[in-house]
Design a protein around this motif. Structure first.
Motif, mmCIF file in Angstrom:
data_model
loop_
_atom_site.group_PDB
_atom_site.id
_atom_site.type_symbol
_atom_site.label_atom_id
_atom_site.label_comp_id
_atom_site.label_asym_id
_atom_site.label_seq_id
_atom_site.Cartn_x
_atom_site.Cartn_y
_atom_site.Cartn_z
ATOM 1 N N PHE A 90 37.209 -42.316 -54.724
ATOM 2 C CA PHE A 90 36.078 -41.790 -53.954
ATOM 3 C C PHE A 90 36.448 -40.487 -53.254
ATOM 4 C CE2 PHE A 90 33.309 -41.747 -50.168
ATOM 5 C CZ PHE A 90 32.071 -41.742 -50.810
ATOM 6 N N GLY A 91 37.665 -40.401 -52.743
ATOM 7 C CA GLY A 91 38.105 -39.146 -52.125
ATOM 8 C C GLY A 91 38.166 -38.001 -53.117
ATOM 9 N N LEU A 92 38.648 -38.280 -54.335
ATOM 10 C CA LEU A 92 38.681 -37.233 -55.357
ATOM 11 C C LEU A 92 37.268 -36.798 -55.748
ATOM 12 C CD1 LEU A 92 41.550 -38.571 -57.632
ATOM 13 C CD2 LEU A 92 41.612 -36.616 -56.082
ATOM 14 N N LEU A 93 36.324 -37.722 -55.726
ATOM 15 C CA LEU A 93 34.936 -37.354 -56.019
ATOM 16 C C LEU A 93 34.399 -36.380 -54.979
ATOM 17 C CD1 LEU A 93 32.260 -37.710 -57.564
ATOM 18 C CD2 LEU A 93 31.807 -39.711 -56.119
ATOM 19 N N ILE A 94 34.716 -36.620 -53.699
ATOM 20 C CA ILE A 94 34.245 -35.695 -52.644
ATOM 21 C C ILE A 94 34.851 -34.304 -52.836
ATOM 22 C CG2 ILE A 94 34.295 -35.269 -50.166
ATOM 23 C CD1 ILE A 94 34.199 -38.279 -49.744
ATOM 24 N N ILE A 95 36.139 -34.246 -53.163
ATOM 25 C CA ILE A 95 36.791 -32.949 -53.369
ATOM 26 C C ILE A 95 36.161 -32.208 -54.539
ATOM 27 C CG2 ILE A 95 38.964 -31.866 -54.039
ATOM 28 C CD1 ILE A 95 40.401 -34.047 -52.475
ATOM 29 N N ARG A 96 35.896 -32.913 -55.598
ATOM 30 C CA ARG A 96 35.273 -32.266 -56.754
ATOM 31 C C ARG A 96 33.870 -31.778 -56.436
ATOM 32 N NH1 ARG A 96 35.395 -36.968 -59.837
ATOM 33 N NH2 ARG A 96 33.486 -36.137 -60.788
ATOM 34 N N LEU A 97 33.134 -32.562 -55.661
ATOM 35 C CA LEU A 97 31.779 -32.140 -55.302
ATOM 36 C C LEU A 97 31.789 -30.863 -54.471
ATOM 37 C CD1 LEU A 97 30.066 -35.552 -54.435
ATOM 38 C CD2 LEU A 97 29.737 -34.150 -56.484
ATOM 39 N N LEU A 98 32.711 -30.744 -53.527
ATOM 40 C CA LEU A 98 32.772 -29.547 -52.687
ATOM 41 C C LEU A 98 33.141 -28.316 -53.507
ATOM 42 C CD1 LEU A 98 34.529 -30.997 -49.506
ATOM 43 C CD2 LEU A 98 32.107 -30.404 -49.806
ATOM 44 N N LEU A 99 34.188 -28.450 -54.338
ATOM 45 C CA LEU A 99 34.622 -27.291 -55.118
ATOM 46 C C LEU A 99 33.583 -26.893 -56.155
ATOM 47 C CD1 LEU A 99 36.753 -25.222 -55.954
ATOM 48 C CD2 LEU A 99 37.781 -27.009 -57.407
ATOM 49 N N SER A 100 33.067 -27.878 -56.887
ATOM 50 C CA SER A 100 32.086 -27.549 -57.929
ATOM 51 C C SER A 100 30.773 -27.052 -57.315
ATOM 52 C CB SER A 100 31.830 -28.775 -58.807
ATOM 53 O OG SER A 100 31.293 -29.849 -58.032
ATOM 54 N N GLY A 101 30.402 -27.593 -56.129
ATOM 55 C CA GLY A 101 29.161 -27.119 -55.496
ATOM 56 C C GLY A 101 29.244 -25.650 -55.121
ATOM 57 N N TRP A 102 30.373 -25.239 -54.540
ATOM 58 C CA TRP A 102 30.501 -23.823 -54.161
ATOM 59 C C TRP A 102 30.500 -22.924 -55.397
ATOM 60 C CZ3 TRP A 102 33.792 -19.751 -55.045
ATOM 61 C CH2 TRP A 102 33.671 -18.656 -54.194
ATOM 62 N N LEU A 103 31.204 -23.315 -56.471
ATOM 63 C CA LEU A 103 31.255 -22.493 -57.683
ATOM 64 C C LEU A 103 29.884 -22.375 -58.337
ATOM 65 C CD1 LEU A 103 34.583 -23.841 -59.267
ATOM 66 C CD2 LEU A 103 34.216 -21.641 -58.118
ATOM 67 N N ILE A 104 29.143 -23.467 -58.397
ATOM 68 C CA ILE A 104 27.828 -23.430 -59.046
ATOM 69 C C ILE A 104 26.853 -22.579 -58.234
ATOM 70 C CG2 ILE A 104 25.840 -24.854 -59.662
ATOM 71 C CD1 ILE A 104 27.783 -27.081 -60.414
#
Length: 319
Positions: free
Chosen positions: A155-169
């Motif tokens: 679940f923690g890795l999911l949050i990290i991916r969401l933050l990074l991918s959200g900013w890039l998109i």
């Protein structure tokens, strides 16, 4: 023995020799009984009524029981004639060992005399040299049933991916479609005007941001697109540092520089942790435990970021 009211005669107390055998006779009240003569075998009924208890079938021996052959007459022992048992007396000397008068040695015939045994020297274990290629034994049961419990790390890795991918998109979509006051591709080309290839960089950089953001959001082919995100974030960090003019003074770096550095660190961390099980890569080995592939993609990302900056910008960001 069909007659009724048959009564056995009773033996007297003097019949101690066991020779009297009780006999039976018909009841005297029965019809037609003949009176028995004195001295006959059984005691008549009249004698029973008068209290006589003597049986006259056999004559009593004159001398009693002990007058028979082989029997000894009893003797009366008076208390004064009884001799008390004599108790043995013991003295303290009876419990003491006899003093030794000389040296005595017991030798078994046919066997040599026992030789004194010397005390054995202590055994000292010699250190065992362990070979350099020695591997500790692996428990077969643990290897067959590994523990895959990961707690909340996925679940923690999911949050990290969401933050990074959200900013890039969001950054890429705003550039392509001029959303949120973004000047678009033309405005990005003006920002890169001092570089060697401003037109190519204005298309390559947002394209890399969009592709890395989408695939990291899905958790698909994570090692490859984490490498792409590392290249894109490293270029934007160097671009923000160049335009700020702060140089190597980290205390004067603006927020845009620090934001790009933080995103760069997140993309590098995903290379070593993997996307986790909450991703489309949940069945891949890098989703659980990335090994050598993580270092390979990190080296490729560093090489790609250096090449993009060297051939696209051609400037020293710390000058």
């Amino acid at each position: 023995m069909t007659d009724k009211n048959q009564t056995p005669d009773r033996a007297g107390s003097y019949d101690a020799d066991g020779l009297d055998v009780p006999t039976y006779h018909k009841d005297t009240h029965a019809a037609g009984p003949a009176p028995r003569a004195p001295g006959a075998g059984s005691t008549p009924l009249g004698a029973q009524d008068t209290g006589a208890q003597e049986t006259t079938q056999f004559e009593r021996p004159s001398g009693g029981l002990f007058s028979r052959p082989g029997r000894a007459a009893p003797q009366e022992i008076k208390p004064s004639q009884a001799t008390p048992p004599v108790q043995p007396t013991y003295t303290e000397q009876d419990y003491q060992a006899a003093p030794a008068t000389g040296t005595h040695e017991t030798v078994a015939y046919g066997n040599p005399p026992a030789q004194p045994v010397a005390a054995a020297a202590p055994v000292v274990a010699e250190p065992v040299a362990v070979p350099a290629d020695y591997a500790a034994p692996v428990d077969v049961e643990d290897a067959a049933h590994p523990d895959h419990r990961r707690g909340t790390i996925d679940f923690g890795l999911l949050i990290i991916r969401l933050l990074l991918s959200g900013w890039l998109i969001l950054e890429a979509v705003g550039t392509f479609f001029r959303l949120g006051g973004n000047p678009g591709l033309s405005g990005l080309e003006l920002d890169y005007a001092n570089y060697l290839a401003p037109t190519g960089l204005s298309v390559i950089v947002p394209s890399m941001q969009l592709a890395a953001g989408v695939f990291l959001l899905l958790g698909l082919i994570t090692p490859l697109f984490a490498m792409v995100a590392t290249i894109a974030t490293s270029f934007t960090a160097l671009h923000a540092l160049t335009t700020s003019g702060a140089g190597p003074n980290i205390f004067a770096w603006p927020e845009a520089v620090w934001l790009s550095i933080v995103l760069l660190g997140i993309s590098l961390a995903l290379q070593f942790t993997g996307p986790g099980f909450i991703s489309l890569d949940y069945g891949r080995s890098w989703a659980r435990r990335p090994l050598v592939s993580s270092w390979i993609f990190v080296l490729l990302a560093v090489a790609g970021g250096v090449a993009l900056w060297w051939f696209g910008a051609g400037l020293n960001p710390f000058a």
